[in-house]
Design a protein around this motif. Structure first.
Motif, PDB file in Angstrom:
ATOM      1  N   GLU A 105       0.804  -1.229   0.000  1.00  0.00           N
ATOM      2  CA  GLU A 105       0.000   0.000   0.000  1.00  0.00           C
ATOM      3  C   GLU A 105       0.836   1.278   0.000  1.00  0.00           C
ATOM      4  N   LYS A 106       2.144   1.130  -0.067  1.00  0.00           N
ATOM      5  CA  LYS A 106       3.017   2.293   0.088  1.00  0.00           C
ATOM      6  C   LYS A 106       2.614   3.443  -0.843  1.00  0.00           C
ATOM      7  N   GLY A 107       2.372   3.111  -2.105  1.00  0.00           N
ATOM      8  CA  GLY A 107       1.995   4.133  -3.089  1.00  0.00           C
ATOM      9  C   GLY A 107       0.726   4.863  -2.675  1.00  0.00           C
ATOM     10  N   GLN A 108      -0.276   4.087  -2.296  1.00  0.00           N
ATOM     11  CA  GLN A 108      -1.563   4.662  -1.872  1.00  0.00           C
ATOM     12  C   GLN A 108      -1.389   5.547  -0.641  1.00  0.00           C
ATOM     13  N   MET A 109      -0.548   5.056   0.263  1.00  0.00           N
ATOM     14  CA  MET A 109      -0.317   5.793   1.514  1.00  0.00           C
ATOM     15  C   MET A 109       0.341   7.132   1.217  1.00  0.00           C
ATOM     16  N   LYS A 110       1.275   7.121   0.247  1.00  0.00           N
ATOM     17  CA  LYS A 110       1.976   8.373  -0.086  1.00  0.00           C
ATOM     18  C   LYS A 110       0.972   9.380  -0.648  1.00  0.00           C
ATOM     19  N   LYS A 111       0.049   8.850  -1.475  1.00  0.00           N
ATOM     20  CA  LYS A 111      -0.989   9.731  -2.041  1.00  0.00           C
ATOM     21  C   LYS A 111      -1.846  10.321  -0.924  1.00  0.00           C
ATOM     22  N   ARG A 112      -2.156   9.474   0.064  1.00  0.00           N
ATOM     23  CA  ARG A 112      -3.076   9.893   1.107  1.00  0.00           C
ATOM     24  C   ARG A 112      -2.417  10.826   2.136  1.00  0.00           C
ATOM     25  N   PHE A 113      -1.181  10.474   2.544  1.00  0.00           N
ATOM     26  CA  PHE A 113      -0.571  11.241   3.645  1.00  0.00           C
ATOM     27  C   PHE A 113       0.615  12.109   3.210  1.00  0.00           C
ATOM     28  N   GLY A 114       1.077  11.928   1.979  1.00  0.00           N
ATOM     29  CA  GLY A 114       2.273  12.667   1.547  1.00  0.00           C
ATOM     30  C   GLY A 114       3.529  11.826   1.737  1.00  0.00           C
ATOM     31  N   GLU A 115       4.617  12.346   1.121  1.00  0.00           N
ATOM     32  CA  GLU A 115       5.902  11.636   1.083  1.00  0.00           C
ATOM     33  C   GLU A 115       6.409  11.273   2.489  1.00  0.00           C
ATOM     34  N   GLU A 116       6.096  12.128   3.472  1.00  0.00           N
ATOM     35  CA  GLU A 116       6.637  11.927   4.838  1.00  0.00           C
ATOM     36  C   GLU A 116       6.176  10.617   5.479  1.00  0.00           C
ATOM     37  N   VAL A 117       5.108  10.032   4.948  1.00  0.00           N
ATOM     38  CA  VAL A 117       4.602   8.806   5.560  1.00  0.00           C
ATOM     39  C   VAL A 117       5.606   7.649   5.421  1.00  0.00           C
ATOM     40  N   VAL A 118       6.529   7.795   4.467  1.00  0.00           N
ATOM     41  CA  VAL A 118       7.479   6.707   4.199  1.00  0.00           C
ATOM     42  C   VAL A 118       8.299   6.355   5.442  1.00  0.00           C
ATOM     43  N   SER A 119       8.710   7.368   6.188  1.00  0.00           N
ATOM     44  CA  SER A 119       9.518   7.034   7.372  1.00  0.00           C
ATOM     45  C   SER A 119       8.659   6.347   8.441  1.00  0.00           C
ATOM     46  N   ASP A 120       7.390   6.732   8.532  1.00  0.00           N
ATOM     47  CA  ASP A 120       6.474   6.020   9.438  1.00  0.00           C
ATOM     48  C   ASP A 120       6.357   4.550   9.041  1.00  0.00           C
ATOM     49  N   LEU A 121       6.160   4.335   7.739  1.00  0.00           N
ATOM     50  CA  LEU A 121       5.976   2.964   7.245  1.00  0.00           C
ATOM     51  C   LEU A 121       7.202   2.121   7.558  1.00  0.00           C
ATOM     52  N   LYS A 122       8.360   2.742   7.365  1.00  0.00           N
ATOM     53  CA  LYS A 122       9.614   2.027   7.602  1.00  0.00           C
ATOM     54  C   LYS A 122       9.718   1.639   9.082  1.00  0.00           C
ATOM     55  N   SER A 123       9.459   2.596   9.956  1.00  0.00           N
ATOM     56  CA  SER A 123       9.648   2.248  11.378  1.00  0.00           C
ATOM     57  C   SER A 123       8.572   1.274  11.866  1.00  0.00           C
ATOM     58  N   VAL A 124       7.339   1.407  11.360  1.00  0.00           N
ATOM     59  CA  VAL A 124       6.303   0.437  11.754  1.00  0.00           C
ATOM     60  C   VAL A 124       6.716  -0.965  11.302  1.00  0.00           C
ATOM     61  N   ALA A 125       7.183  -1.067  10.055  1.00  0.00           N
ATOM     62  CA  ALA A 125       7.569  -2.386   9.536  1.00  0.00           C
ATOM     63  C   ALA A 125       8.711  -2.978  10.361  1.00  0.00           C
ATOM     64  N   GLU A 126       9.661  -2.123  10.730  1.00  0.00           N
ATOM     65  CA  GLU A 126      10.784  -2.625  11.546  1.00  0.00           C
ATOM     66  C   GLU A 126      10.293  -3.131  12.903  1.00  0.00           C
ATOM     67  N   MET A 127       9.412  -2.341  13.501  1.00  0.00           N
ATOM     68  CA  MET A 127       8.930  -2.739  14.836  1.00  0.00           C
ATOM     69  C   MET A 127       8.083  -4.013  14.767  1.00  0.00           C
ATOM     70  N   LEU A 128       7.323  -4.138  13.675  1.00  0.00           N
ATOM     71  CA  LEU A 128       6.512  -5.358  13.533  1.00  0.00           C
ATOM     72  C   LEU A 128       7.410  -6.578  13.346  1.00  0.00           C
ATOM     73  N   SER A 129       8.483  -6.391  12.590  1.00  0.00           N
ATOM     74  CA  SER A 129       9.405  -7.522  12.389  1.00  0.00           C
ATOM     75  C   SER A 129      10.063  -7.897  13.711  1.00  0.00           C
ATOM     76  N   LYS A 130      10.377  -6.890  14.489  1.00  0.00           N
ATOM     77  CA  LYS A 130      10.982  -7.154  15.809  1.00  0.00           C
ATOM     78  C   LYS A 130       9.973  -7.913  16.685  1.00  0.00           C
ATOM     79  N   LEU A 131       8.734  -7.482  16.616  1.00  0.00           N
ATOM     80  CA  LEU A 131       7.690  -8.138  17.406  1.00  0.00           C
ATOM     81  C   LEU A 131       7.567  -9.621  17.016  1.00  0.00           C
ATOM     82  N   ARG A 132       7.601  -9.846  15.711  1.00  0.00           N
ATOM     83  CA  ARG A 132       7.476 -11.215  15.204  1.00  0.00           C
ATOM     84  C   ARG A 132       8.664 -12.072  15.680  1.00  0.00           C
ATOM     85  N   TYR A 133       9.800 -11.444  15.673  1.00  0.00           N
ATOM     86  CA  TYR A 133      11.004 -12.134  16.130  1.00  0.00           C
ATOM     87  C   TYR A 133      10.916 -12.485  17.621  1.00  0.00           C
TER      88      TYR A 133
END
Ligand SMILES: O=P(O)(O)OC[C@@]1(O)O[C@H](CO)[C@@H](O)[C@@H]1O
Ligand SMILES: [Mn+2]
Length: 472
Positions: A66-94
């Motif tokens: 959904e990255k593309g859609q998210m950028k449209k909805r929230f702007g380019e700055e959402v990318v760093s949010d997406l990155k940190s959420v994904a990292e934290m989720l991977s850590k959680l899974r680990y």
């Protein structure tokens, strides 16, 4: 009950005698010394091992798609949010897959203190730090959904984002034909009967109860998020499914409600519904509550929903309002639109109200509500009927304990009696009570996984409380 006879709580531990192997896994997630547990075991263990990491991984996949859609909805700055959420989720899974301790919540939130207190209490109860694969299942699962939420709580743009919303909405659209059929049934019988009285409309009432019951079969967490929509005409199947209701207190419920219908009390009679899943199940629940209002059994309904994405398909305020809103669309057909008008009116007039208390997303069984959230308990006690929908609410009603399966429903509530309680639940976890002596053993012999597939159900009612809300 003497301690020796106290039922055990469902635990995520792999039973030692059934462990096939525990091995170190050199995956990208697990380091050298980390053990990934691979074992055969109980349903809670297998569910935690197989379903939970998939649920987390799917959110990560979804966000990347959904990255593309998210950028449209929230702007380019959402990318760093997406990155940190994904990292934290991977850590959680680990952490989960390597059986790490359940760590406290760090991000400031209204329920942070409550959750950290619950973690401390759990550690005190067990005399050790709780870990993913050696803790009460109910506690660990709730903790997982809360930790998922925490990865978003810390973000700038995604704090309100519902990562399960698309699945819940798909489950409505994928069930649309079944929904249309039920709306037509409601409308036709409503017009034929002019005024519903419970005793005269008992067959129709039974249909709405059983629809709300079997609607619970379609939740998403049991399939780790795969399509769980209703394709067939449930109404046609009701009679065929009658013998799959292993304990059925419908007659007791009817007797109580008939009495309630004619009882005068000095305020509006109300029901509280502890809601479960969005989509088809929610639609069926609203049909039932509309029936109770139309037949004047109650004048008000309090819907208790979740304040955050929960167990994939659970209803939030947004999901509820979204459904009632989309039901007005032409593609939903005139009968569904007709239902939408009624439900919008109930919401506008205040006959139907939505509440999203924090308690529903804490890990406590309902027997602890009076201590942990006395205000909510008092609120429920204003009702003449409280309905708890679905499997998770049932697990919370019975404390997720492995009761002897013929223990009475009243006993397993362990003092949770704010008002007469009805539960409509298909069995998707290894706990049940109130079955006739010997029935569970007969079912065990059938060789079917009858307690966890959602193919069997219970309608259980406990009216320890009088219609005006005073203990009898
Ligand atoms: O409460 P619901 O929606 O009926 O069911 C929730 C559920 O799917 O989630 C758990 C597994 O994660 C099980 O207890 C149960 O089957
Ligand atoms: Mn649910």
């Amino acid at each position: 009950m003497p301690a020796a006879m106290a039922p055990r709580i469902a635990n995520t531990r792999a039973p030692p005698d059934r462990i096939s192997r525990v091995r170190s896994e050199s995956s990208s997630l697990a380091g050298e010394s980390d053990q990934v547990v691979v074992a055969l075991g109980t349903f809670p263990y297998v569910s935690m091992r197989d379903r939970s990491p998939v649920i987390v991984a799917r959110i990560v996949d979804f966000l990347s798609r959904e990255k593309g859609q998210m950028k449209k909805r929230f702007g380019e700055e959402v990318v760093s949010d997406l990155k940190s959420v994904a990292e934290m989720l991977s850590k959680l899974r680990y952490e989960m897959m390597t059986n790490k301790p359940l760590i406290p919540f760090e991000v400031d939130a209204p329920d942070q203190e409550m959750w950290n207190k619950a973690l401390e209490e759990e550690a005190a109860r067990e005399g050790k730090e709780p870990t993913w694969f050696d803790s009460p299942w109910l506690f660990v699962e709730c903790y997982m959904y809360r930790r998922i939420r925490e990865t978003f709580d810390d973000s700038l743009f995604l704090r309100q984002f519902d990562y399960f919303q698309h699945q819940k909405q798909d489950s409505y659209w994928n069930s649309l034909e079944a929904i249309k059929g039920l709306a037509k049934y409601f409308k036709t019988s409503y017009h034929q009967t002019k005024q519903w009285k419970l005793q005269e409309a008992k067959v129709i009432f039974r249909h709405f109860i059983e629809l709300a019951l079997w609607g619970n079969k379609c939740d998403l967490s049991i399939t780790a998020g795969q399509d769980a929509s209703q394709k067939t005409d449930l109404l046609e199947d009701l009679d065929k499914s009658a013998d799959k209701i292993l304990c059925n207190h419908f007659e007791n419920l009817c007797n109580y409600l008939t009495q309630l219908e004619s009882t005068r009390i000095d305020r509006l009679k109300s029901a509280g519904l502890i809601v479960d899943n969005a989509g088809f199940e929610l639609f069926c629940d609203l049909l039932l509550m509309d029936f109770l209002c139309s037949s004047h059994v109650v004048q008000k309904v309090h819907f208790h929903v979740k304040s955050m994405p929960w167990y994939i398909s659970d209803v939030t305020t947004h999901d509820f309002l979204w459904m009632v809103d989309v039901m007005q669309k032409p593609e939903c057909g005139e009968d569904v639109q007709w239902m939408a008008q009624r439900w919008i009116q109930y919401l506008k007039s205040g006959e139907w109200t939505l509440h999203d208390e924090m308690f529903w997303t804490l890990p406590y069984p309902f027997s602890e509500m009076q201590i942990e959230d006395p205000g909510l308990y008092q609120h429920l006690a204003q009702n003449q009927l409280v309905i708890a929908k679905g499997d998770l609410n049932y697990r919370k009603l019975v404390g997720d304990l492995e009761w002897p399966r013929h223990t009475s429903f009243t006993e397993v509530l362990r003092g949770f009696h704010p008002a007469p309680i009805l539960t409509l639940r298909t069995l998707k976890a290894n706990t049940v009570a109130g079955l006739k002596e010997g029935l569970a053993e007969t079912m065990d012999k059938s060789g079917e996984d009858w307690m966890v597939t959602g193919n069997y159900a219970v309608i259980q009612f406990c009216d320890k409380i009088s219609p005006i809300g005073v203990s009898t």
